[in-house]
Design an enzyme around this catalytic site. Structure first.
Site, short mmCIF file in Angstrom:
data_model
loop_
_atom_site.label_atom_id
_atom_site.label_comp_id
_atom_site.label_asym_id
_atom_site.label_seq_id
_atom_site.Cartn_x
_atom_site.Cartn_y
_atom_site.Cartn_z
N ASN A 37 121.41 -53.00 78.15
CA ASN A 37 120.42 -53.86 77.15
C ASN A 37 119.76 -53.07 76.24
O ASN A 37 118.78 -53.44 75.62
CB ASN A 37 119.46 -54.79 77.87
CG ASN A 37 118.54 -53.77 78.83
OD1 ASN A 37 118.48 -52.75 78.70
ND2 ASN A 37 117.46 -54.70 79.34
N HIS A 130 96.65 -36.09 59.87
CA HIS A 130 96.76 -36.53 58.43
C HIS A 130 95.05 -36.64 57.88
O HIS A 130 94.96 -36.35 56.55
CB HIS A 130 97.43 -37.62 58.22
CG HIS A 130 97.43 -38.33 56.71
ND1 HIS A 130 97.97 -37.73 55.69
CD2 HIS A 130 97.07 -39.23 56.19
CE1 HIS A 130 97.84 -38.27 54.84
NE2 HIS A 130 97.22 -39.06 54.94
N ASP A 169 95.57 -34.35 46.08
CA ASP A 169 94.57 -35.47 46.17
C ASP A 169 93.12 -34.96 46.40
O ASP A 169 93.08 -33.83 46.97
CB ASP A 169 95.09 -36.61 46.70
CG ASP A 169 95.50 -36.30 48.29
OD1 ASP A 169 94.60 -35.71 48.84
OD2 ASP A 169 96.25 -36.72 48.66
N LYS A 192 94.31 -38.36 42.39
CA LYS A 192 95.72 -39.40 42.91
C LYS A 192 95.24 -40.56 43.06
O LYS A 192 94.01 -40.97 43.60
CB LYS A 192 96.62 -38.57 43.94
CG LYS A 192 97.53 -39.30 44.22
CD LYS A 192 98.41 -38.67 45.39
CE LYS A 192 97.77 -39.15 46.69
NZ LYS A 192 98.76 -38.81 47.85
N ARG A 194 97.31 -44.19 44.59
CA ARG A 194 98.87 -44.67 45.21
C ARG A 194 98.61 -46.21 45.08
O ARG A 194 97.77 -46.82 45.74
CB ARG A 194 98.82 -44.25 46.71
CG ARG A 194 100.32 -44.70 47.26
CD ARG A 194 100.15 -44.29 48.67
NE ARG A 194 100.30 -42.79 48.80
CZ ARG A 194 101.45 -42.13 48.66
NH1 ARG A 194 102.54 -42.76 48.47
NH2 ARG A 194 101.42 -40.97 48.86
N ASP A 218 99.65 -29.33 50.84
CA ASP A 218 99.56 -30.39 51.40
C ASP A 218 99.68 -30.48 52.96
O ASP A 218 100.53 -29.48 53.29
CB ASP A 218 100.57 -31.63 50.66
CG ASP A 218 99.89 -33.04 50.61
OD1 ASP A 218 98.98 -33.36 51.30
OD2 ASP A 218 100.53 -33.93 49.86
#
Length: 312
Positions: A37, A130, A169, A192, A194, A218
């Site tokens: 499955n 991050h 950034d 920057k 986004r 980065d």
């Protein structure tokens, strides 16, 4: 090192083998199978009872598959009466989902941290998250390493007299400033923005970059759209050369080829926290190993020594 058991999922076994080579311990096998499955089943094929267990698994594509695999490994170790379970997660993909910047959006970084705790993790060893607030999403201790030492050691081989470190950034500017101090250069940053359709716009570069050798730093490079947008501005400002550096070289959707073909790019430097996508050989790519740093952190965790001393 007695009473230690190291296992790896299928995300990055090469890194796990290198870590174990530095530790001088075997990498124990893990059997991953799939039911009819499509559900996964995981078996740790070595004794865990009262041992210090380390599970190595970066969250890389397919992220959801590797996440469930890690959760099952945790559950298996807990059920096998492990003394302590440490997740060694060189790349935490969900760290990008760290805030509610639109209505009705989940904060995935916190949710996945809760899942790891529920599955049985006692500790997490991560690298270059991050954003700083992700550290606080975990309810268990987190040892947060970075790869700036490895990157700095690489770039010190060059003449850095006219070099400048540029952050894409302002959010990464603090890390870029730290890195710039390590190699003795000034720092600059891109402004920057986004957009919801994943479009990136850099309106200006803050700092002096004219006629300088630029090192763009980065935390990760995925599609490379931010780096390409930044490099367009840098070329307009007449920089002398460009080198790209990051910890996590994800390089999705052909990003590595696109970046290496950009005018003025001399080198692309990343670490092996994630496996580099299979592609044609890219002469400009340099991959640095973080296995020694992770192995030393694991040794210190096992022996009850300071991990923060690694950054001294």
């Amino acid at each position: 090192m007695r009473d230690i058991a190291v296992f790896s999922g299928t995300a990055h076994p090469e890194l796990a083998e290198e870590i174990c080579a530095h530790l001088g311990v075997p990498l124990h096998p893990v059997r991953v199978s799939r039911f009819a499955n499509d559900c996964l089943e995981v078996q740790l094929e070595a004794n865990c009872r009262e041992r210090d267990v380390f599970l190595i698994q970066p969250l890389v594509p397919p992220v959801q598959e590797h996440l469930v695999e890690l959760l099952l490994m945790l559950d298996a170790a807990r059920g096998a009466s492990a003394g302590r379970i440490t997740v060694v997660m060189p790349h935490y993909a969900y760290a990008r989902s760290d805030k509610k910047d639109e209505p009705r959006i989940s904060i995935g970084a916190r949710l996945v941290a809760d899942l790891l705790a529920t599955a049985g993790a006692d500790r997490v060893l991560a690298m270059t998250l991050h954003s700083p607030q992700v550290h606080g999403f975990f309810s268990m201790p987190v040892d947060h390493l970075h790869a700036l030492r490895e990157l700095a050691a690489h770039f010190r081989q060059y003449d850095l007299t006219d070099a400048v470190v540029v952050s894409p950034d302002l959010g990464n500017a603090k890390e870029a400033s730290h890195f710039a101090r390590m190699i003795g250069t000034p720092v600059a940053a891109g402004a920057k923005q986004r957009f919801p359709d994943d479009r990136v716009q850099i309106s200006a570069v803050i700092g002096d970059v004219v006629d300088r050798d630029v090192i763009v730093l980065d935390d990760e490079i995925a599609k490379g759209s931010t780096a390409i947008e930044l490099m367009d501005h840098l070329r307009e400002l007449k920089v002398r050369s460009i080198r790209l550096a990051c910890t996590h070289g994800l390089f999705s959707s052909g990003a590595l080829d696109r970046l290496s073909e950009q005018d003025g790019v001399l080198e692309i430097v990343c670490t092996n926290t994630v496996p580099i996508p299979a592609t044609k050989r890219v002469p400009k790519l340099r991959v640095l190993s973080v296995a020694p740093a992770l192995a030393e952190a694991m040794r210190r965790i096992h022996n009850g020594e300071s991990v923060s001393a690694l950054f001294g």
